[in-house]
Design a protein around this motif. Sequence first.
Motif, PDB file in Angstrom:
ATOM      1  N   PHE A  63      24.275  52.387   9.854  1.00  0.00           N
ATOM      2  CA  PHE A  63      23.043  52.248  10.628  1.00  0.00           C
ATOM      3  C   PHE A  63      23.293  52.951  11.955  1.00  0.00           C
ATOM      4  O   PHE A  63      24.233  52.629  12.668  1.00  0.00           O
ATOM      5  CB  PHE A  63      22.679  50.774  10.851  1.00  0.00           C
ATOM      6  N   ARG A  64      22.449  53.961  12.268  1.00  0.00           N
ATOM      7  CA  ARG A  64      22.735  54.844  13.402  1.00  0.00           C
ATOM      8  C   ARG A  64      21.813  54.597  14.598  1.00  0.00           C
ATOM      9  O   ARG A  64      20.683  54.150  14.442  1.00  0.00           O
ATOM     10  CB  ARG A  64      22.526  56.305  12.977  1.00  0.00           C
ATOM     11  N   ASP A  65      22.329  54.967  15.743  1.00  0.00           N
ATOM     12  CA  ASP A  65      21.525  55.133  16.965  1.00  0.00           C
ATOM     13  C   ASP A  65      20.678  53.913  17.300  1.00  0.00           C
ATOM     14  O   ASP A  65      19.457  54.010  17.460  1.00  0.00           O
ATOM     15  CB  ASP A  65      20.617  56.387  16.815  1.00  0.00           C
ATOM     16  N   ALA A 135      32.860  52.360  16.986  1.00  0.00           N
ATOM     17  CA  ALA A 135      32.800  53.450  17.969  1.00  0.00           C
ATOM     18  C   ALA A 135      33.057  54.773  17.268  1.00  0.00           C
ATOM     19  O   ALA A 135      34.151  54.997  16.759  1.00  0.00           O
ATOM     20  CB  ALA A 135      33.848  53.229  19.059  1.00  0.00           C
ATOM     21  N   LEU A 136      32.046  55.635  17.204  1.00  0.00           N
ATOM     22  CA  LEU A 136      32.279  56.991  16.694  1.00  0.00           C
ATOM     23  C   LEU A 136      32.999  57.790  17.786  1.00  0.00           C
ATOM     24  O   LEU A 136      32.688  57.644  18.973  1.00  0.00           O
ATOM     25  CB  LEU A 136      30.956  57.687  16.354  1.00  0.00           C
ATOM     26  N   ALA A 137      33.911  58.645  17.380  1.00  0.00           N
ATOM     27  CA  ALA A 137      34.732  59.381  18.346  1.00  0.00           C
ATOM     28  C   ALA A 137      33.876  60.256  19.267  1.00  0.00           C
ATOM     29  O   ALA A 137      34.302  60.624  20.345  1.00  0.00           O
ATOM     30  CB  ALA A 137      35.764  60.235  17.606  1.00  0.00           C
ATOM     31  N   TRP A 138      32.660  60.577  18.821  1.00  0.00           N
ATOM     32  CA  TRP A 138      31.774  61.421  19.619  1.00  0.00           C
ATOM     33  C   TRP A 138      30.529  60.651  20.076  1.00  0.00           C
ATOM     34  O   TRP A 138      29.479  61.230  20.361  1.00  0.00           O
ATOM     35  CB  TRP A 138      31.365  62.671  18.822  1.00  0.00           C
ATOM     36  N   GLY A 139      30.642  59.321  20.139  1.00  0.00           N
ATOM     37  CA  GLY A 139      29.511  58.500  20.578  1.00  0.00           C
ATOM     38  C   GLY A 139      29.042  58.901  21.982  1.00  0.00           C
ATOM     39  O   GLY A 139      29.840  59.338  22.811  1.00  0.00           O
ATOM     40  N   LEU A 164      36.743  48.881  12.667  1.00  0.00           N
ATOM     41  CA  LEU A 164      37.759  49.824  13.129  1.00  0.00           C
ATOM     42  C   LEU A 164      37.879  50.941  12.108  1.00  0.00           C
ATOM     43  O   LEU A 164      37.947  50.680  10.911  1.00  0.00           O
ATOM     44  CB  LEU A 164      39.111  49.122  13.268  1.00  0.00           C
ATOM     45  N   ASP A 165      37.913  52.176  12.605  1.00  0.00           N
ATOM     46  CA  ASP A 165      38.067  53.332  11.720  1.00  0.00           C
ATOM     47  C   ASP A 165      39.221  54.157  12.271  1.00  0.00           C
ATOM     48  O   ASP A 165      39.166  54.644  13.403  1.00  0.00           O
ATOM     49  CB  ASP A 165      36.749  54.119  11.714  1.00  0.00           C
ATOM     50  N   SER A 166      40.265  54.292  11.479  1.00  0.00           N
ATOM     51  CA  SER A 166      41.482  54.951  11.982  1.00  0.00           C
ATOM     52  C   SER A 166      41.199  56.376  12.451  1.00  0.00           C
ATOM     53  O   SER A 166      41.829  56.861  13.381  1.00  0.00           O
ATOM     54  CB  SER A 166      42.574  54.965  10.908  1.00  0.00           C
ATOM     55  N   TYR A 209      37.128  67.378   7.215  1.00  0.00           N
ATOM     56  CA  TYR A 209      38.566  67.546   6.967  1.00  0.00           C
ATOM     57  C   TYR A 209      39.349  66.246   6.824  1.00  0.00           C
ATOM     58  O   TYR A 209      40.570  66.269   6.819  1.00  0.00           O
ATOM     59  CB  TYR A 209      39.193  68.406   8.081  1.00  0.00           C
ATOM     60  N   ARG A 210      38.662  65.123   6.754  1.00  0.00           N
ATOM     61  CA  ARG A 210      39.427  63.895   6.541  1.00  0.00           C
ATOM     62  C   ARG A 210      40.140  63.989   5.189  1.00  0.00           C
ATOM     63  O   ARG A 210      39.640  64.629   4.252  1.00  0.00           O
ATOM     64  CB  ARG A 210      38.494  62.679   6.517  1.00  0.00           C
ATOM     65  N   VAL A 211      41.279  63.343   5.070  1.00  0.00           N
ATOM     66  CA  VAL A 211      41.999  63.281   3.788  1.00  0.00           C
ATOM     67  C   VAL A 211      42.500  61.850   3.578  1.00  0.00           C
ATOM     68  O   VAL A 211      42.431  61.012   4.487  1.00  0.00           O
ATOM     69  CB  VAL A 211      43.189  64.268   3.724  1.00  0.00           C
TER      70      VAL A 211
HETATM   71  O1  LIG Z   1      30.100  60.974  10.700  1.00  0.00           O
HETATM   72  C1  LIG Z   1      29.385  59.982  10.730  1.00  0.00           C
HETATM   73  O2  LIG Z   1      28.206  60.018  11.047  1.00  0.00           O
HETATM   74  C2  LIG Z   1      29.981  58.668  10.412  1.00  0.00           C
HETATM   75  C3  LIG Z   1      29.219  57.660   9.854  1.00  0.00           C
HETATM   76  C4  LIG Z   1      29.790  56.428   9.551  1.00  0.00           C
HETATM   77  C5  LIG Z   1      31.127  56.219   9.795  1.00  0.00           C
HETATM   78  O3  LIG Z   1      31.744  55.067   9.498  1.00  0.00           O
HETATM   79  C6  LIG Z   1      31.882  57.237  10.356  1.00  0.00           C
HETATM   80  O4  LIG Z   1      33.173  57.001  10.573  1.00  0.00           O
HETATM   81  C7  LIG Z   1      31.323  58.439  10.646  1.00  0.00           C
END
Ligand SMILES: O=C(O)c1ccc(O)c(O)c1
Length: 606
Positions: A63-65, A135-139, A164-166, A209-211
Motif C-alpha cells: 500500500f503506497r503513498d 521505510a523504502l530506501a528512497w522514501g 523490516l526489509d534487509s 538487481y535484488r538476488v
Molecule cells: O519498489 C517498491 O516499490 C517496493 C514495494 C514494496 C516493498 O516491500 C519494497 O521493498 C519495495
Amino acid sequence: MRTSIATVCLSGTLEDKLRACAAAGFDGVEIFEQDLVVSPSTPEQIRDLAQELGLTLDLYQPFRDFEGVEEDVLADNLRRAEAKFRLMNRLGIDTMLVCSNVATATIGDDAVAAAQLRRMGETAARYGVRLAYEALAWGRYVSDFEHAWRIVELADHPNVGTCLDSFHILSRRWNPEAIEKIPAEKIFFVQLADAPELSMDVLSWSRHYRVFPGEGAFDLVTFMGHLVRSGYNGPVSLEIFNDVFRQAAEERTAVDAMRSLIRLAEQTSIHLQETGAGETAMELSTLPGVGEPLGFNFAEVKAGDPETIRTLLYQLGFTCQGTHRSKAVELWTQNGARVIINSQNARGLEPGISAIGLDVPDALAAASRALQLKATAVPRRSQANEEVLQAVAAPDGTEIFLCEAESGGPGWIREFGRGAPVPAAGPITAVDHVNLSQPWQHFDEAVLFYESTLGLTPRPSVEVPSPMGLVRSQVMRSSDGAVRMALNIAPMVFDGSGYPQHVAFACSDLVALARTAVARGLQFLPVPGNYYEDLDARFGLDPEFLTVLKDLNLLYDRDADGEFLHFYTSTVGNVFFEVVERRPSYEGYGAPNAPVRLAAQYLANG
Ligand SMILES: O=C(O)c1ccc(O)c(O)c1
Ligand SMILES: [Mg+2]
C-alpha cells in the motif's frame, strides 16, 4: 523459521506462482497486489488455492503513498485503504505492508505521519488487519528503518507495527544492530533480499538487481542474527525484484529461493552459536555439516561414440583399464586422474561432461545435505556385487557423485576390466579442475548450489572478453585447492547445455607430455603468434624456452607464487581437455590467457 516469499519474485500467473512456492516447500507467500489485480481468479479462489496447496497468505503488499499528506488527500487514502481491507478479508490475509510515502507526501513531520497511520490503524482494526510500515530506501521523508520505527512508536496503536526489509536497510548502510531495540511484537513482518555491490541510484538497484540471500554482497547472516536476537518469530520472506527471475521458469526460481533460505538459516544458527546467543524464539534448522571435499575421484564424459574421447585420452598418455562388468562404460587412468567414458543410453549423443566424482569425508552426510538443499537425487541401479554410490544432480544437470577416498584407489575400480588397477605411469597426476559452463540466467543459482551443498568457497569472479561476448568466470575451490571448479557463463548465442566444458589435468612435466602427445597425433588448440610476442614483451622469456612454448602451442603465466604452463586440446562435441603444470605453487588458472583460448576456440569451432 517460517519461510515465505513474495509473488513478485517469480514469473507466471498468480496460480503458477503459488504452485511453484508450494512445490519448493515454502510455508507461506506475500501477495503482490499487481499479481492479484491482473488475475482472472476471484480473491476467494486464490484463498482456496493457497489453502489447498498448504500455503498461508502472510501479507498483502504494497500500500503506497499514505502518510505525510494534506487532509483532503488523507481522506481519499483512507477510502482507498478501506477498499483493500475488505479485499484482504476476502483473501484471508491479516497483514498489509504500507511503504513510506515516495510521491505524495508534503509534510515532513513525524507527529503528522504517526497520527495519520494511527487513523489508518483504527480503520484497519475494524477489519482485523494489521499494518506493517516499511521505510523504502528512497522514501520522501522516511527512508531509515529506525525512523519508521519511531513513527510507529508515536502512532501507538496495536494494529500499527513495522516491516523490516534487509535491502532498504543494508543498501543505505543503516546499522542493523538497532533492530534489537525494536520490541519483537512490533515487528509485524520481515523481508529479505541480497544484492550485488553496484553503484547506481538505490531505486533502480532495488527494482532490478535484488538476488536471493547468499547470491549478493550483503551480510545477511549478521542481519538475521540481530533479527533473531530481537525475539522476532514471524515469517522471514524473500522479496526479490529481479529482471532475470521475472522471466525464468518459476519452479526452478522457487527452488533456488528455498535453497537460499535453508542455507541462510543454517549460517545464522552457526553465527548465533558462535556469538553465544542462547535460547531464541525463532528456531533455525541446521543441516548435516560436511567437511570440504578432499579431491576429485573421477570425471565422466558421456558420448554416443566413445572413439574420439578414447583417442584424446590415449594421446594424453592415459591407459584404458577396461570396461565395466555390466555397463557400457570404460575407465581410463593416469596415476590419480580417472576418466570414465560412459556410452550407456547415449546413442547419437555428442561427447560432454556428465558427472564428477568428489572425495568427501562422509558421503552419506554429504548426500543428505545436498538433498535437503533441494538437489535432485540421481536414480541409480546397483547390482549385488557393485559399490553403492551417492549421487545428486546439480541445477545444470551435472551429476555429482559423493565418494569416499580409499587407500589403494576407489573400490568401484574393481568393477572394471580384470579388476586390478593397471599401473599407468606418466606425468599427469590428477584432475586439477573442472570447468562447467552455465546458462547466464542461472549463474548465481549455480554458485549458490556448489557453495552451499559442497562447501566450496567462491573466489572473486572475473570477466573474460571473447569474440562471443564477456564471459563471467568464477572459481569455487576447497581451501587446500584439491578441488577447484570453475563456473563460466556460456555466451548467449549458445543455450548453455551445448557449450563446451572441460576437465583440466595436473601434470608434473608439461613439455614432456606435450611432446608425447604431438608424437601420438594430438590436435592442440592452435595459439596465435601474436600471443608469443606479447608474452615475450611482458615477461622477457629465455628465447629457447619461448620457442618451445610456441612450437608446442603452450600457454604461460607467472606471478609471485610461481609459473604456470598449460595447453588445450581441440574440442570434440561439447568437451575438451586442458593440461596444467603449476611451478611450484602458482594458484591461478592463467586468467590472462583465457581470452586467447576463447578466441582460438571461436576460430576453430566456427
Ligand atoms: O519498489 C517498491 O516499490 C517496493 C514495494 C514494496 C516493498 O516491500 C519494497 O521493498 C519495495
Ligand atoms: Mg520490501
